[in-house]
Motif scaffolding. Sequence first.
Motif, PDB file in Angstrom:
ATOM      1  N   ALA A  13       0.825  -1.211   0.000  1.00  0.00           N
ATOM      2  CA  ALA A  13       0.000   0.000   0.000  1.00  0.00           C
ATOM      3  C   ALA A  13       0.861   1.265   0.000  1.00  0.00           C
ATOM      4  O   ALA A  13       0.578   2.227  -0.717  1.00  0.00           O
ATOM      5  CB  ALA A  13      -0.934   0.007   1.200  1.00  0.00           C
ATOM      6  N   LEU A  14       1.931   1.260   0.793  1.00  0.00           N
ATOM      7  CA  LEU A  14       2.822   2.421   0.831  1.00  0.00           C
ATOM      8  C   LEU A  14       3.533   2.616  -0.505  1.00  0.00           C
ATOM      9  O   LEU A  14       3.648   3.754  -0.992  1.00  0.00           O
ATOM     10  CB  LEU A  14       3.839   2.278   1.963  1.00  0.00           C
ATOM     11  CG  LEU A  14       3.284   2.395   3.372  1.00  0.00           C
ATOM     12  CD1 LEU A  14       4.364   2.088   4.409  1.00  0.00           C
ATOM     13  CD2 LEU A  14       2.702   3.780   3.606  1.00  0.00           C
ATOM     14  N   MET A  15       3.987   1.527  -1.109  1.00  0.00           N
ATOM     15  CA  MET A  15       4.653   1.641  -2.413  1.00  0.00           C
ATOM     16  C   MET A  15       3.674   2.109  -3.488  1.00  0.00           C
ATOM     17  O   MET A  15       4.014   2.959  -4.321  1.00  0.00           O
ATOM     18  CB  MET A  15       5.285   0.300  -2.797  1.00  0.00           C
ATOM     19  CG  MET A  15       6.497  -0.045  -1.954  1.00  0.00           C
ATOM     20  SD  MET A  15       7.183  -1.686  -2.319  1.00  0.00           S
ATOM     21  CE  MET A  15       7.534  -1.580  -4.058  1.00  0.00           C
ATOM     22  N   ALA A  16       2.457   1.567  -3.467  1.00  0.00           N
ATOM     23  CA  ALA A  16       1.455   1.986  -4.450  1.00  0.00           C
ATOM     24  C   ALA A  16       1.111   3.461  -4.280  1.00  0.00           C
ATOM     25  O   ALA A  16       0.966   4.186  -5.268  1.00  0.00           O
ATOM     26  CB  ALA A  16       0.200   1.125  -4.319  1.00  0.00           C
ATOM     27  N   THR A  17       1.008   3.905  -3.032  1.00  0.00           N
ATOM     28  CA  THR A  17       0.731   5.315  -2.785  1.00  0.00           C
ATOM     29  C   THR A  17       1.841   6.190  -3.334  1.00  0.00           C
ATOM     30  O   THR A  17       1.589   7.225  -3.954  1.00  0.00           O
ATOM     31  CB  THR A  17       0.579   5.558  -1.265  1.00  0.00           C
ATOM     32  OG1 THR A  17      -0.466   4.721  -0.779  1.00  0.00           O
ATOM     33  CG2 THR A  17       0.263   6.999  -0.968  1.00  0.00           C
ATOM     34  N   TYR A  18       3.084   5.772  -3.129  1.00  0.00           N
ATOM     35  CA  TYR A  18       4.222   6.525  -3.649  1.00  0.00           C
ATOM     36  C   TYR A  18       4.162   6.620  -5.172  1.00  0.00           C
ATOM     37  O   TYR A  18       4.295   7.694  -5.749  1.00  0.00           O
ATOM     38  CB  TYR A  18       5.535   5.887  -3.205  1.00  0.00           C
ATOM     39  CG  TYR A  18       6.727   6.440  -3.943  1.00  0.00           C
ATOM     40  CD1 TYR A  18       7.202   7.716  -3.657  1.00  0.00           C
ATOM     41  CD2 TYR A  18       7.358   5.693  -4.924  1.00  0.00           C
ATOM     42  CE1 TYR A  18       8.288   8.235  -4.348  1.00  0.00           C
ATOM     43  CE2 TYR A  18       8.448   6.203  -5.622  1.00  0.00           C
ATOM     44  CZ  TYR A  18       8.902   7.476  -5.328  1.00  0.00           C
ATOM     45  OH  TYR A  18       9.965   7.982  -6.019  1.00  0.00           O
ATOM     46  N   PHE A  19       3.953   5.481  -5.839  1.00  0.00           N
ATOM     47  CA  PHE A  19       3.944   5.483  -7.299  1.00  0.00           C
ATOM     48  C   PHE A  19       2.745   6.251  -7.861  1.00  0.00           C
ATOM     49  O   PHE A  19       2.870   6.935  -8.871  1.00  0.00           O
ATOM     50  CB  PHE A  19       3.985   4.055  -7.852  1.00  0.00           C
ATOM     51  CG  PHE A  19       5.326   3.408  -7.701  1.00  0.00           C
ATOM     52  CD1 PHE A  19       6.461   3.988  -8.235  1.00  0.00           C
ATOM     53  CD2 PHE A  19       5.463   2.227  -6.998  1.00  0.00           C
ATOM     54  CE1 PHE A  19       7.705   3.408  -8.087  1.00  0.00           C
ATOM     55  CE2 PHE A  19       6.698   1.625  -6.844  1.00  0.00           C
ATOM     56  CZ  PHE A  19       7.830   2.211  -7.396  1.00  0.00           C
ATOM     57  N   PHE A  20       1.582   6.125  -7.205  1.00  0.00           N
ATOM     58  CA  PHE A  20       0.426   6.889  -7.659  1.00  0.00           C
ATOM     59  C   PHE A  20       0.671   8.389  -7.527  1.00  0.00           C
ATOM     60  O   PHE A  20       0.328   9.164  -8.416  1.00  0.00           O
ATOM     61  CB  PHE A  20      -0.841   6.506  -6.883  1.00  0.00           C
ATOM     62  CG  PHE A  20      -1.553   5.316  -7.443  1.00  0.00           C
ATOM     63  CD1 PHE A  20      -1.987   5.284  -8.751  1.00  0.00           C
ATOM     64  CD2 PHE A  20      -1.795   4.205  -6.645  1.00  0.00           C
ATOM     65  CE1 PHE A  20      -2.646   4.191  -9.257  1.00  0.00           C
ATOM     66  CE2 PHE A  20      -2.453   3.095  -7.148  1.00  0.00           C
ATOM     67  CZ  PHE A  20      -2.878   3.084  -8.459  1.00  0.00           C
ATOM     68  N   SER A  21       1.252   8.799  -6.421  1.00  0.00           N
ATOM     69  CA  SER A  21       1.490  10.227  -6.228  1.00  0.00           C
ATOM     70  C   SER A  21       2.588  10.736  -7.167  1.00  0.00           C
ATOM     71  O   SER A  21       2.519  11.853  -7.660  1.00  0.00           O
ATOM     72  CB  SER A  21       1.836  10.536  -4.777  1.00  0.00           C
ATOM     73  OG  SER A  21       3.035   9.893  -4.413  1.00  0.00           O
ATOM     74  N   ARG A  22       3.587   9.924  -7.424  1.00  0.00           N
ATOM     75  CA  ARG A  22       4.674  10.333  -8.316  1.00  0.00           C
ATOM     76  C   ARG A  22       4.205  10.428  -9.766  1.00  0.00           C
ATOM     77  O   ARG A  22       4.563  11.359 -10.480  1.00  0.00           O
ATOM     78  CB  ARG A  22       5.830   9.341  -8.216  1.00  0.00           C
ATOM     79  CG  ARG A  22       7.057   9.790  -9.003  1.00  0.00           C
ATOM     80  CD  ARG A  22       8.099   8.734  -9.026  1.00  0.00           C
ATOM     81  NE  ARG A  22       7.657   7.706  -9.989  1.00  0.00           N
ATOM     82  CZ  ARG A  22       8.374   6.660 -10.335  1.00  0.00           C
ATOM     83  NH1 ARG A  22       9.544   6.458  -9.777  1.00  0.00           N
ATOM     84  NH2 ARG A  22       7.915   5.785 -11.201  1.00  0.00           N
ATOM     85  N   ASP A  23       3.405   9.466 -10.205  1.00  0.00           N
ATOM     86  CA  ASP A  23       2.978   9.401 -11.609  1.00  0.00           C
ATOM     87  C   ASP A  23       1.530   9.835 -11.804  1.00  0.00           C
ATOM     88  O   ASP A  23       0.875   9.397 -12.743  1.00  0.00           O
ATOM     89  CB  ASP A  23       3.168   7.976 -12.136  1.00  0.00           C
ATOM     90  CG  ASP A  23       4.609   7.518 -12.075  1.00  0.00           C
ATOM     91  OD1 ASP A  23       5.500   8.386 -12.157  1.00  0.00           O
ATOM     92  OD2 ASP A  23       4.844   6.300 -11.941  1.00  0.00           O
TER      93      ASP A  23
END
Length: 193
Positions: A13-23
């Motif tokens: 969930a933390l990694m997905a949040t990072y990638f969603f916010s970045r991209d």
Amino acid sequence: GSLPEFFILLIIALMATYFFSRDKEIISHTLLSAMPVSWRERVSEVFSTLGRAIIRYLRAEVLLISLQMFQSIIGLLILRVDYALTLAVLIGIADLLPVVGPGTVFIPWVIIEFIMGNYGLGFALLILYAFIIVLRQILQPKLVAASLGLYPLATLIALYAGLKLFGIWGLIIGPLSLVVLKAIFRTGQGVKF
């Protein structure tokens, strides 16, 4: 046994949040380019409104948890309980659990105190728990309504309907669905909710 699975889900969930916010821009551009031109502006406005609402909702929840931890610290210090700060942080973390929340700490603690014959501390902890729960139930609809820009009664109805329709997750889905409906009406017809 389920603790490793919880940590794996948390990391994902933390990694997905990072990638969603970045991209975010790339993802939204790709999704919008797949839609008809007449829909793009409305859908973009709805997603933008929903994103702001989620951030505001999370901010309101963090405020409620912080307030609950502060109440717990004060109550436990008044009761002269050892490790009051640590227990208050644990109670705040337990508040992340839907429905049971701080009861996962207070209820077993009260039962243990009664079994051990510490009736005074047991009743005092029960009163502190009731005070925390009542104050949260009073403040939650108002803070969530203010953070989402909704009328408090509409938010209360959305919380209740979401809980009945979707269970625990409905407490989040209900108000966010109301925000989406508000954004759709506002972008499409200029109707204010």
